[in-house]
Every structure is written in C-alpha cells, then in structure tokens.
Design an enzyme around this catalytic site. Structure first.
Site, PDB file in Angstrom:
ATOM      1  N   LEU A 137     -39.836 -52.416  -0.178  1.00 50.13           N
ATOM      2  CA  LEU A 137     -40.923 -51.699   0.394  1.00 50.13           C
ATOM      3  C   LEU A 137     -40.430 -51.836   2.021  1.00 50.13           C
ATOM      4  CD1 LEU A 137     -44.239 -52.757  -1.236  1.00 50.13           C
ATOM      5  CD2 LEU A 137     -43.056 -50.366  -1.537  1.00 50.13           C
ATOM      6  N   ASP A 138     -40.795 -50.691   2.833  1.00 53.66           N
ATOM      7  CA  ASP A 138     -40.483 -50.769   4.234  1.00 53.66           C
ATOM      8  C   ASP A 138     -41.443 -51.780   4.864  1.00 53.66           C
ATOM      9  OD1 ASP A 138     -38.761 -48.595   3.817  1.00 53.66           O
ATOM     10  OD2 ASP A 138     -40.026 -47.149   4.337  1.00 53.66           O
ATOM     11  N   LYS A 139     -40.655 -52.296   6.045  1.00 52.09           N
ATOM     12  CA  LYS A 139     -41.738 -53.347   6.939  1.00 52.09           C
ATOM     13  C   LYS A 139     -43.248 -53.000   6.968  1.00 52.09           C
ATOM     14  CE  LYS A 139     -41.598 -55.784  11.129  1.00 52.09           C
ATOM     15  NZ  LYS A 139     -40.777 -56.010  12.461  1.00 52.09           N
ATOM     16  N   LYS A 144     -41.351 -41.125   2.649  1.00 52.43           N
ATOM     17  CA  LYS A 144     -41.682 -40.719   4.231  1.00 52.43           C
ATOM     18  C   LYS A 144     -40.682 -39.329   4.249  1.00 52.43           C
ATOM     19  CE  LYS A 144     -42.477 -45.324   5.988  1.00 52.43           C
ATOM     20  NZ  LYS A 144     -42.099 -46.468   6.431  1.00 52.43           N
ATOM     21  N   THR A 189     -44.804 -50.674   5.148  1.00 48.52           N
ATOM     22  CA  THR A 189     -45.453 -50.434   3.948  1.00 48.52           C
ATOM     23  C   THR A 189     -46.156 -51.387   3.242  1.00 48.52           C
ATOM     24  OG1 THR A 189     -43.878 -48.686   3.319  1.00 48.52           O
ATOM     25  CG2 THR A 189     -45.158 -49.566   1.508  1.00 48.52           C
TER      26      THR A 189
END
Ligand code: URA
Length: 238
Positions: free
Chosen positions: A106-108, A194, A110
């Site tokens: 997961l992105d930072k 995104k 998210t």
C-alpha cells in the site's frame, strides 16, 4: 524439521518473552511428551513432540498471519533507512515479527487492510497475477465523477492507464460519503487505483483498503492496530 530449544519454542508459539518463559518453566508444570522439564535449553522437535503447560497443549503454529490497519505515513517495507515501516509498528510481543513480510504493497498515504505473514507460499499465491485476488478500496476523490455510469462501464471494460495492457475489469460503486467511491480490482499495479481515477478525471485524496479476497477488514481495528487472523479467516485466504 530442525530441533529448537524448549524456551524458544514456547516463547514463539505463545508470543511471550524468554524471561516469562523461564518463569513459567520454573513455577508451572511444563512437560515434553508427558515428562516434566525444568531446563529451557532442552531441544524439542516442534512437529513431533507434545509440549504442555499445566496440561494444556501448545499447538504448533507453523506460520503467523496478522491483519494490520495500516495508518498513513508508514511505508510498506520490512526495512527502510529513513521511513517508519509497517514492521516497525508491530510490537516486540510478536516474537517472530522479524520473519514477517507484507502481502502486497500500500502506498505511504494509503490506509487499511494489510496482511503480514511469514508464510511465503501463501504470500506468493495471493500476489500472483494469475490468482486474480480481489482488493476493494474506498477512495475519496477531489470532485464527483462527471458521468458515473460511463465510468462504471469504462472500469468494467478496462482502462488505459499508460501501461502496456489495459486494466482488467474492475467494479466501481458509489460510496455513502461525499465524493467517495468503492473500486474493486483484481491486480496490483503500481498506484493502480490513483491512476485509474486520474483517467476517469479525478484525483484521489484519501485511499483505504477494505478487503482482500474474502477477507474483510475488522471494523474494530483502529488505524495502527493489528491482530492475529482467526483460523476461519486464514481458511478464507486459502
Ligand atoms: N492503488 C493505489 O493507487 N495505491 C495503493 O496504495 C493501493 C492501490
């Protein structure tokens, strides 16, 4: 399977510190194959030997599975020189925490469900592009999608997000909150959600993962909290 020390085995299986184990071995009735043991350095064979504490069998857990509600601001990595990682969140009470790996990324910024496990085969299977494991996200975007029905069709058909191939069919649904949408995808491309919303004409402001396959995020887990999966939940992943 390799033999391991009794104190290490109890510490790992029960998630307690070695010093607590020392105390247990001293004060309580710890048996290996029904013989009381007072020496924690005794070597045991985890799969074959029966270890009990006051008669209660310590069931051998080969792997551990943890559900984390990832907060924003931490990176999905096991180690990082500058950033706090998802493993840094896990407390030392999880003795085997150094063996854990995140299942996917997961992105930072998210939040939401992230699985951590030392079961490499399961991790690999869940991430394999062939498995098509679904991931449901709640996205809050900067403005409503101009034509929601058209966006639903486009997601179902597959979007060109600048990769070699269009995205696989995805399910777009309206969420109950302002500018909120659920997007369920079966791939794990870099920044996929995104990028999909960008193609649909909106920027994601907040992103949270709600489920992975049949496993749904525990609503009682606050951001930054984690717990072991139950046996039933582990079965849902298999
Ligand atoms: N898609 C994204 O864009 N970011 C995530 O963290 C997960 C899926």
């Amino acid at each position: 399977m390799a033999k391991i020390r009794l104190d290490k085995y109890i510490a790992e299986q029960e998630d307690i510190t070695r010093s607590k184990v020392k105390d247990i071995i001293k004060r309580r009735n710890v048996c290996v194959n029904n013989i009381t043991i007072r020496d924690g350095s005794v070597k045991i064979e985890p799969c074959d030997d029966k270890v009990t504490i006051d008669g209660k069998v310590i069931v051998y857990k080969k792997f551990i599975y943890i559900m984390l509600n990832k907060p924003a601001g931490v990176v999905t990595a096991t180690k990082d020189n500058t950033e706090k990682t998802v493993i840094d969140i896990i407390g030392d009470e999880i003795i085997r925490k150094k063996a854990l790996s995140p299942v996917g990324r997961l992105d930072k910024d998210t939040t939401g469900m992230l699985l951590l496990t030392d079961d490499g085969a399961l991790n690999h299977r869940l991430l394999s592009p062939k498995s098509h494991v679904s991931k449901k996200y709640l996205a809050v975007v900067d403005k409503p999608l101009a034509d929601f029905d058209a966006a639903v069709s486009l997601c179902r058909q597959g979007l060109n997000i600048g990769d070699e191939k269009d995205t696989l069919p995805a399910l777009l649904q309206q969420a109950e909150i302002r500018n909120g949408y659920y997007l369920t995808i079966t791939e794990g491309r870099y920044h996929q959600v995104k990028r999909m919303f960008r193609v649909l004409g909106a920027e994601v402001i907040k992103l949270k993962r709600l489920s992975m396959g049949r496993l749904v995020m525990d609503k009682n887990l606050q951001e930054g909290m984690y717990r072991y999966l139950t046996e039933e939940e582990i079965d849902l992943l298999k």
